[in-house]
Design an enzyme around this catalytic site. Sequence first.
Site, PDB file in Angstrom:
ATOM      1  N   LYS A 173      44.072  43.968  13.519  1.00  0.00           N
ATOM      2  CA  LYS A 173      43.799  45.311  12.984  1.00  0.00           C
ATOM      3  C   LYS A 173      44.302  46.355  13.977  1.00  0.00           C
ATOM      4  CE  LYS A 173      39.653  47.616  11.004  1.00  0.00           C
ATOM      5  NZ  LYS A 173      38.188  47.421  10.789  1.00  0.00           N
ATOM      6  N   SER A 209      36.927  48.150   5.946  1.00  0.00           N
ATOM      7  CA  SER A 209      38.083  48.879   6.432  1.00  0.00           C
ATOM      8  C   SER A 209      39.232  48.000   6.908  1.00  0.00           C
ATOM      9  CB  SER A 209      37.656  49.779   7.594  1.00  0.00           C
ATOM     10  OG  SER A 209      37.208  49.000   8.681  1.00  0.00           O
ATOM     11  N   SER A 216      33.144  45.517   7.334  1.00  0.00           N
ATOM     12  CA  SER A 216      34.595  45.692   7.258  1.00  0.00           C
ATOM     13  C   SER A 216      35.439  44.439   7.406  1.00  0.00           C
ATOM     14  CB  SER A 216      35.052  46.696   8.303  1.00  0.00           C
ATOM     15  OG  SER A 216      34.868  47.986   7.822  1.00  0.00           O
TER      16      SER A 216
END
Length: 486
Positions: free
Chosen positions: A74, A149, A173
């Site tokens: 990420k 997310s 997330s």
Amino acid sequence: MTAREIAAAVRTGARSARSVLEEHFARIDVREAELHAFNYLMREQAFGAADAIDSAVARGEDPGCLAGVPVAVKDNFCTRGVPTTCSSKILEGWTPPYDSTAVARLHAAGAVLVGKTNLDEFAMGSSTENSAFGPTRNPHDPSRVPGGSSGGSAVAVAAGFSAIAYGSDTGGSIRQPAALCGVVGVKPTYGSVSRYGLVAFASSLDQIGPFAVDVGDAALALEAVWGYDPMDSTSLDATMDSLSDSLDRGVAGLRVGIVRELTEVDGIAPEVQARVAAAAEALSAAGAKVDYVSVPSVSYGLSAYYLIAPAEASSNLARYDGVRYGRRDAGADVATMNSATRDAGFGAEVKRRIMLGTYALSAGYYDSYYGKAQKVRTLIIQDFARAYEQFDVLLTPTAPTVAFEFGSKTADPLAMYLSDVCTIPTNLAGHCAISVPYGTAEPTSGATLTSDGNPKQLPIGVQVLAPALGEATMFRVAKAIEASAP
Ligand code: GLN
């Protein structure tokens, strides 16, 4: 090929890391333009790393447990010399001078980093629609969100762009996008994976964890990065039970509690409830003792989270002042420069969180908002402790519905926040949880047919929860659920 198979083949020289990487980049070249999983692809560095691994194998060395495994991280993990944006304009042009501990451990384990994945700005969101660089699309239905997310990491694994990926989970997330994309996602125990070099959102809740195509790969991916790190003051100095060794022990005699407050309630789609019930039946058939359990205070988890997380975020994000990192917008004096930079650099959701958090912490309101939320957090921890006196693990849905359509929740932040109602209590307690794909269902909103007129089928995830450091048992149960998945 699973990550386990790739690592085994590369370690023995049966496959070259380069050929494995070529396969993954071939898939990226076909579908990345449509799906937008990545903010940044590290093609050149990746082939360099793959060749170095192949040379090490040729010299008779062992590159490590993730030898030649293509990995995505990420874009809120610091990567030395590689842009790290958190999908925010405020970090434009910033390149970290150091690697996060997780990334350093991945390099040390022989993994090959393919790129940095898209996210909701600063990890605030549940759909990856809050990215300053545009949304990521769900590979099962590109008209729908991948969740968030960590949407880019979930998609990287679901689309075969990388064998495993990593994200951060502050309120869901990792698990929620895993569920919506049909892959495994793990939120490990708070403190088990170092947060050093993970850009902070809400420090008492943030936790790094893996995405994988199956439970076995998720175990390998977690074991590669967890363990004590002196660079993170909240890192746990504890011995972690091996996951891979206990995976296949089965569930005979284990006690599994279905959390009533998070399962058979309004807002959880009937098709999702049905999947949890089916997973529970399968566990029972495999010898587990399954029953319902009440964890009353989890119903207040979402409300407490939306005071605690914004409060911590408002403090953590104060560092983006136009001086130290990334973007600077001109102003006549320092204060004007600060506010011009923050106004232009942060997106709407980040601003909303900063305002909510600043309000919750302000003089005169602290006790009634932040203070009260902390008390609820304590109640949740106590209620979980009571539940774990009777049960080894708990079972809930991961997300209330299958993947939703773009734009369907962007106008209503509260509707978006509800996506994490089942995942947030784990973060508040500091416990661990895993989402395992468990079949599919037809969507009940938005377009329900594919372009050739067949009903769409979208993934559903069920969630297994365990107390702090309960990962070994949690993974056993996850493995049994996976074995019975439709
Ligand atoms: N969706 C939740 C939020 O917007 C959780 C995000 C996360 O886990 N990073 O805060």
